[in-house]
Structures are given as C-alpha cells and as structure tokens.
Design an enzyme around this catalytic site. Sequence first.
Site, mmCIF file in Angstrom:
data_model
loop_
_atom_site.group_PDB
_atom_site.id
_atom_site.type_symbol
_atom_site.label_atom_id
_atom_site.label_comp_id
_atom_site.label_asym_id
_atom_site.label_seq_id
_atom_site.Cartn_x
_atom_site.Cartn_y
_atom_site.Cartn_z
ATOM 1 N NE ARG A 1 -2.915 -0.562 3.321
ATOM 2 C CZ ARG A 1 -4.019 -0.403 4.337
ATOM 3 N NH1 ARG A 1 -5.130 -0.024 3.933
ATOM 4 N NH2 ARG A 1 -3.471 -0.287 5.624
ATOM 5 C CG ASP A 2 3.651 4.312 1.358
ATOM 6 O OD1 ASP A 2 3.429 5.235 0.261
ATOM 7 O OD2 ASP A 2 4.405 4.743 2.262
ATOM 8 C CB ILE A 3 5.066 0.175 -3.966
ATOM 9 C CG1 ILE A 3 4.628 -1.120 -3.174
ATOM 10 C CG2 ILE A 3 6.231 0.180 -5.025
ATOM 11 C CD1 ILE A 3 4.259 -2.112 -4.130
#
Length: 202
Positions: A77-79
């Site tokens: 969820r935060d690449i």
Amino acid sequence: FKREIENVARISHPNVVRVYEAGDIEGHPYFTMELIEGSDAETLLKRGPMDPDEAASIIEAVARGVLEAHTSGIVHRDIKPGNIILRKDDTPVLTDFGLAQDLTHSEQLTQTGISMGTPAYMAPEQARGERNRVGKKSDVYALGATLFSLLTGKRPAEGESTYELMLKVAESQGPKWPRQAIEDIPPDLRAIVEMAMQNDPG
C-alpha cells in the site's frame, strides 16, 4: 508497530527487507531489521531519468518481492521510489511495510473514506478512500507509477496541495508521458506502465 513486524516477518525474499527478531524490553516493544547500505531510488532520481533497462530491472526485482508478499497475504500500500533501496551490489530491496494490509485478517485499521499511502503513487481507489477495493492490484498500480518515475525522472502526478493531488490521482486516466519520454522509452515499457496505471483495478 506490532503489525509491521508481523507482516514483514512473514515474507522471506531477497528483494524485501528482512526482520531478524522482535521482542519486548520492560514494556517497550522492539524489532531488529537488516541494515541496508545503499541509496533509495528517490535519491537516485535526482540525477534524472534512469536507463530503461536499469529501471525495468529494478521494478522486475521489486515486483517479485511484492508477489511474495501477496502470496503471504500482505498488500504493501505504499510502494514508491523512496521505499526502494538499492544495495551496494545494486540489488533493489522494498522497505517500509508500516501501511501494509494483512488480507488474511478481516479487521481493518483504516476506516472507510480514509486514504493511506503517498498521494503521487497511490492507486485511484486508494485516493478515493474506497477501502473495499484496495488490494493487490493497488500495489500493481504503484509499481507502474514507480516505473513511470524511474523512466521519466518525474512524479506520475503533481499538485499544489495534497488535496489537489489526491483529486488528480482519483480521476487519473493513466500516465501523461513527457514528449522526450515517448522518444526515449521503448513502447513495451510504456505499455506496461499504462496497463498497470489503469484507473479501474478491474
């Protein structure tokens, strides 16, 4: 804190940061994680766009790590470039699972309508706060957005404020390529980015 430890500890892959141990000292939780000596991709982008082969190799390796995470039931969820560190031998490693979602548990820490992640790289469904639609394909979008940045040296979306940026991402219909990028980047790589960055995860 506890969730990040548990999530990362379940993943064993050369392109994902490793957790060695976790515990509690006098009521204070701790964990030890590998020290990765190298530079994050965000820092490397300050030099400008990467060679297409280099950019593709980095994302391919990170995507293999993401696949392992997904197989373990974890969505990152935060690449983004800042969460990819290149070791001194140039092996890319995905870090920072602080916003990861565990698909094997039904309870959610994120409320409906709340967006989590880095706006410029988050999937449209994340920007819209559509919690029930955020999943593995949201990570695929972020991989595509990160590849866009590596190839162009630019963020996939810009805005004067976080709110404006979120609106742009929520309504985005795919990447907007700089003219020079269309000349310099192989069509197959552009096609991969465009497929990954579709507005609708379906």
